[in-house]
Design an enzyme around this catalytic site. Structure first.
Site, PDB file in Angstrom:
ATOM      1  N   ASP A 169      38.927 -10.151 -26.762  1.00 54.71           N
ATOM      2  CA  ASP A 169      38.579 -11.571 -26.734  1.00 54.71           C
ATOM      3  C   ASP A 169      37.481 -11.809 -25.702  1.00 54.71           C
ATOM      4  O   ASP A 169      37.597 -11.385 -24.547  1.00 54.71           O
ATOM      5  CB  ASP A 169      39.811 -12.409 -26.393  1.00 54.71           C
ATOM      6  CG  ASP A 169      39.545 -13.902 -26.529  1.00 54.71           C
ATOM      7  OD1 ASP A 169      39.753 -14.424 -27.632  1.00 54.71           O
ATOM      8  OD2 ASP A 169      39.139 -14.524 -25.533  1.00 54.71           O
ATOM      9  N   ASN A 177      29.129 -21.762 -26.039  1.00 56.54           N
ATOM     10  CA  ASN A 177      28.748 -22.692 -27.105  1.00 56.54           C
ATOM     11  C   ASN A 177      28.406 -24.070 -26.554  1.00 56.54           C
ATOM     12  O   ASN A 177      27.425 -24.699 -26.968  1.00 56.54           O
ATOM     13  CB  ASN A 177      29.882 -22.812 -28.127  1.00 56.54           C
ATOM     14  CG  ASN A 177      29.847 -21.713 -29.170  1.00 56.54           C
ATOM     15  OD1 ASN A 177      28.792 -21.161 -29.475  1.00 56.54           O
ATOM     16  ND2 ASN A 177      30.999 -21.386 -29.732  1.00 56.54           N
ATOM     17  N   HIS A 182      25.430 -23.509 -30.571  1.00 54.52           N
ATOM     18  CA  HIS A 182      26.079 -22.535 -31.457  1.00 54.52           C
ATOM     19  C   HIS A 182      25.149 -21.406 -31.899  1.00 54.52           C
ATOM     20  O   HIS A 182      25.620 -20.308 -32.217  1.00 54.52           O
ATOM     21  CB  HIS A 182      26.664 -23.253 -32.675  1.00 54.52           C
ATOM     22  CG  HIS A 182      27.882 -24.059 -32.346  1.00 54.52           C
ATOM     23  ND1 HIS A 182      29.131 -23.498 -32.230  1.00 54.52           N
ATOM     24  CD2 HIS A 182      28.044 -25.376 -32.069  1.00 54.52           C
ATOM     25  CE1 HIS A 182      30.017 -24.427 -31.918  1.00 54.52           C
ATOM     26  NE2 HIS A 182      29.382 -25.582 -31.816  1.00 54.52           N
ATOM     27  N   ASP A 186      26.269 -17.682 -31.640  1.00 55.90           N
ATOM     28  CA  ASP A 186      26.229 -16.686 -32.716  1.00 55.90           C
ATOM     29  C   ASP A 186      25.511 -15.419 -32.257  1.00 55.90           C
ATOM     30  O   ASP A 186      25.932 -14.298 -32.583  1.00 55.90           O
ATOM     31  CB  ASP A 186      25.520 -17.261 -33.944  1.00 55.90           C
ATOM     32  CG  ASP A 186      26.377 -18.255 -34.707  1.00 55.90           C
ATOM     33  OD1 ASP A 186      27.583 -18.361 -34.408  1.00 55.90           O
ATOM     34  OD2 ASP A 186      25.844 -18.932 -35.605  1.00 55.90           O
ATOM     35  N   GLU A 212      35.999 -15.652 -31.615  1.00 59.52           N
ATOM     36  CA  GLU A 212      35.428 -14.717 -30.644  1.00 59.52           C
ATOM     37  C   GLU A 212      36.333 -13.500 -30.433  1.00 59.52           C
ATOM     38  O   GLU A 212      36.211 -12.794 -29.439  1.00 59.52           O
ATOM     39  CB  GLU A 212      35.179 -15.414 -29.303  1.00 59.52           C
ATOM     40  CG  GLU A 212      36.415 -15.893 -28.575  1.00 59.52           C
ATOM     41  CD  GLU A 212      36.824 -17.311 -28.935  1.00 59.52           C
ATOM     42  OE1 GLU A 212      37.472 -17.950 -28.099  1.00 59.52           O
ATOM     43  OE2 GLU A 212      36.504 -17.762 -30.051  1.00 59.52           O
TER      44      GLU A 212
END
Length: 298
Positions: A169, A177, A182, A186, A212
């Site tokens: 994680d 973000n 975003h 990404d 994630e």
């Protein structure tokens, strides 16, 4: 509708165009039969199967076919060549005004039909596999984990190895973000996937599990080896920040929850333990790993 990567869309478009080119090639055969016109070298040449538009495209993209279904790729190649061999005989007889062979005609009809069916099956197979792949990271999605997990269980049993499930994680990903947007988020996910790919063994399957989170299957003789692998992964992520367009970098860290698989237990049970180990690592300060050795960890 599933989301496909640009590469997948491009390949399917090319496949459709190659099939259309083959159908155009077939029309030349009909004109030869009706009008007795010369059909061209991509019909009469000894290596016509490598000269036609479909043949040239297939040779160029053969590796893609092999990745999805190697046995059917060999069959497709053989059928395509047999079809060309049959039609070369048919057209040569027409041009030379010789009587045709019913056997050769049947061979052409059968191979032509099988070629079209193989291409349709391949397209379906390719799209089905692409739908299980994450277009952002290029990693397989969670839908195929169960089957590979069972295979690795059997492999580890035969090789006297222990199987582990690692949940990975990204720490404070929401903050990335919220701070950068975003698109950068990404880019961070894609960067993370590449980092994980490069620091794991080729034999250890890696998945994008969702959001994630990533999932890694590892086989080793002991938890000591898993501990070393876990720390190596954490160090690799620390040492590989995400580059930004303005020259700045985003430093990433990860928390790992690792669970040993107990015999023939289900994947869901192992993931539950790995999740609890991950939760413990998050509350212990993040940027670390926690290994759950047995079911008592629950």
């Amino acid at each position: 509708m599933p989301e496909f990567s640009t590469d997948t869309t491009s390949f399917i478009t090319e496949l459709d165009a190659a099939v259309a080119a083959h159908m155009d090639w077939s029309r030349k055969i009909l004109r030869c039969a009706v009008l007795h016109t010369h059909p061209g070298e991509d019909v009469l040449a000894p290596l016509a199967h490598e000269l036609c538009k479909f043949g040239r495209w297939f040779i160029k993209n053969r590796a893609q076919f092999e990745l999805i279904d190697a046995p059917n790729t060999q069959r497709l190649e053989s059928i395509h060549q047999s079809m060309h061999s049959a039609i070369r005989v048919i057209c040569s007889d027409i041009i030379d005004k010789n009587p045709g062979s019913a056997i050769v005609l049947e061979t052409f009809e059968q191979t032509q039909s099988e070629l079209i069916q193989l291409l349709a099956d391949y397209k379906t197979h390719y799209l089905a596999n692409s739908a299980r792949q994450d277009p952002l990271t290029g990693l397989p999605l969670r839908y195929g984990i169960e089957s590979e997990f069972r295979q690795m269980q059997q492999l580890c049993a035969r090789a006297d190895l222990s199987l582990y499930v690692m949940m990975i994680d990204i720490d404070h990903f929401k903050k990335i973000n919220d701070t950068y947007g975003h698109l950068i988020g990404d880019a961070a996910l894609s960067h993370m996937a590449n980092t994980l790919k490069h620091c794991k063994r080729d034999s250890d399957p890696l998945y994008r599990f969702g959001g994630e989170e990533f999932l890694l299957l590892l086989a080793d003789k002991s938890s000591d080896g898993i501990a070393i692998a876990s720390q190596r992964l954490i160090d690799a992520v620390r040492g590989s920040p995400v580059p930004l367009p303005d020259g700045e970098e985003i430093k990433l860290t990860v928390t790992l929850g690792v669970s040993k698989v107990d015999g023939e237990e289900d994947l869901a049970e192992v993931i539950e333990r790995a999740d609890k180990a991950l939760y413990r690592g998050k509350h212990g300060g993040r940027d670390c790993y926690v290994i759950a050795e047995d079911q008592s960890f629950l």
